[in-house]
Write a protein that holds these residues in place. Structure first.
Motif, mmCIF file in Angstrom:
data_model
loop_
_atom_site.group_PDB
_atom_site.id
_atom_site.type_symbol
_atom_site.label_atom_id
_atom_site.label_comp_id
_atom_site.label_asym_id
_atom_site.label_seq_id
_atom_site.Cartn_x
_atom_site.Cartn_y
_atom_site.Cartn_z
ATOM 1 N N ARG A 111 0.857 -1.200 0.000
ATOM 2 C CA ARG A 111 0.000 0.000 0.000
ATOM 3 C C ARG A 111 0.887 1.242 0.000
ATOM 4 N NH1 ARG A 111 -5.100 -0.260 0.125
ATOM 5 N NH2 ARG A 111 -6.132 -2.225 0.554
ATOM 6 N N GLY A 112 0.352 2.331 -0.530
ATOM 7 C CA GLY A 112 1.101 3.578 -0.582
ATOM 8 C C GLY A 112 2.162 3.577 -1.663
ATOM 9 N N HIS A 113 1.990 2.745 -2.685
ATOM 10 C CA HIS A 113 2.930 2.673 -3.802
ATOM 11 C C HIS A 113 2.185 2.962 -5.096
ATOM 12 C CE1 HIS A 113 5.317 0.565 -0.804
ATOM 13 N NE2 HIS A 113 6.361 0.789 -1.566
ATOM 14 N N GLU A 114 2.797 3.767 -5.939
ATOM 15 C CA GLU A 114 2.184 4.159 -7.207
ATOM 16 C C GLU A 114 3.023 3.622 -8.359
ATOM 17 O OE1 GLU A 114 0.818 8.275 -9.434
ATOM 18 O OE2 GLU A 114 1.984 8.381 -7.595
ATOM 19 N N LEU A 115 2.358 3.097 -9.373
ATOM 20 C CA LEU A 115 3.040 2.615 -10.569
ATOM 21 C C LEU A 115 3.545 3.795 -11.369
ATOM 22 C CD1 LEU A 115 3.735 0.304 -12.600
ATOM 23 C CD2 LEU A 115 1.509 0.762 -13.632
ATOM 24 N N LEU A 116 4.846 3.818 -11.653
ATOM 25 C CA LEU A 116 5.429 4.845 -12.514
ATOM 26 C C LEU A 116 5.601 4.331 -13.935
ATOM 27 C CD1 LEU A 116 8.156 6.302 -10.126
ATOM 28 C CD2 LEU A 116 5.871 7.205 -10.615
ATOM 29 N N GLY A 117 5.863 3.044 -14.061
ATOM 30 C CA GLY A 117 6.035 2.459 -15.379
ATOM 31 C C GLY A 117 6.524 1.034 -15.266
ATOM 32 N N PHE A 118 6.599 0.371 -16.408
ATOM 33 C CA PHE A 118 7.123 -0.991 -16.422
ATOM 34 C C PHE A 118 7.801 -1.245 -17.749
ATOM 35 C CE2 PHE A 118 2.729 -1.186 -17.787
ATOM 36 C CZ PHE A 118 2.769 -1.995 -18.919
ATOM 37 N N THR A 119 8.719 -2.173 -17.732
ATOM 38 C CA THR A 119 9.414 -2.586 -18.949
ATOM 39 C C THR A 119 9.377 -4.096 -19.023
ATOM 40 O OG1 THR A 119 11.533 -2.590 -17.786
ATOM 41 C CG2 THR A 119 10.959 -0.587 -18.997
ATOM 42 N N GLN A 120 9.397 -4.589 -20.232
ATOM 43 C CA GLN A 120 9.326 -6.027 -20.459
ATOM 44 C C GLN A 120 10.531 -6.448 -21.285
ATOM 45 O OE1 GLN A 120 5.533 -7.344 -21.909
ATOM 46 N NE2 GLN A 120 6.399 -9.166 -22.843
ATOM 47 N N ASP A 121 11.128 -7.550 -20.904
ATOM 48 C CA ASP A 121 12.203 -8.152 -21.687
ATOM 49 C C ASP A 121 12.002 -9.664 -21.653
ATOM 50 O OD1 ASP A 121 13.432 -9.291 -19.359
ATOM 51 O OD2 ASP A 121 14.531 -7.443 -19.006
ATOM 52 N N PRO A 122 12.837 -10.431 -22.297
ATOM 53 C CA PRO A 122 12.629 -11.885 -22.321
ATOM 54 C C PRO A 122 12.664 -12.562 -20.944
ATOM 55 C CG PRO A 122 14.153 -11.242 -24.046
ATOM 56 C CD PRO A 122 13.918 -10.022 -23.203
#
Length: 169
Positions: A111-122
């Motif tokens: 809790r108290g965490h916000e998604l800033l972004g994500f990256t995907q790789d193999p």
């Protein structure tokens, strides 16, 4: 961690429970530091009530004899196989109920965490979060999932993205 679920409302928490029961290790990330006490709904209707009952989270498992849709009252008592089930429960209580089960199943809830972004790789999906004033990253997950509530319509939507195929045995 096998999966990151963005959103700790009823949908995200229930998804985490179901995944944990299937042997997946989910982590739920929620922007709010604690559950909201604001009532957003006073009950749930539909097959989800039967799912909650199967998981020991709902009281009663009887179809509703009637339902008001808009201003139109629907008499369902005469249906041989009435598919409409309902459960009167305020959303904060529903979230508490499902969250308690998720924790029992070993789900990590941030809790108290916000998604800033994500990256995907193999190798997986890396998630960048902001929580408690600092940026953090989650270890790569095999899958990422997002549940969100659209502000205008109030409808929920979900998406999942495989980082790599799961091994089969």
């Amino acid at each position: 961690m096998d999966m990151v679920i963005i959103g700790g409302g009823p949908n995200g928490l229930m998804l985490a429970c179901e995944l944990a029961l299937a042997g997946v290790r989910p982590t739920v990330v929620e922007r709010l530091p604690r559950r909201s006490d604001q009532p957003k709904a006073n009950g749930i209707v539909g097959q989800v009530v039967r799912l909650l009952h199967q998981r020991g989270l709902a009281v009663g498992d009887a179809p509703m004899p009637g339902f008001v849709f808009g201003a139109l009252p629907l008499n369902l008592a005469g249906l041989e196989d009435n598919p409409l089930y309902g459960m009167g429960i305020k959303q904060p209580a529903l979230e508490e109920l499902i969250e308690r089960r998720a924790v029992e199943l070993g789900v990590e809830i941030r809790r108290g965490h916000e998604l800033l972004g994500f990256t995907q790789d193999p190798h997986g999906v890396s998630v960048e979060l902001r929580g408690q004033g600092a940026r953090t990253s989650c270890a790569p997950a095999t899958w990422s999932a997002a549940t969100a509530r659209t502000a205008r319509s109030g409808s929920s939507r979900a998406s999942a993205s495989p980082a790599s195929p799961r091994p089969t045995s």
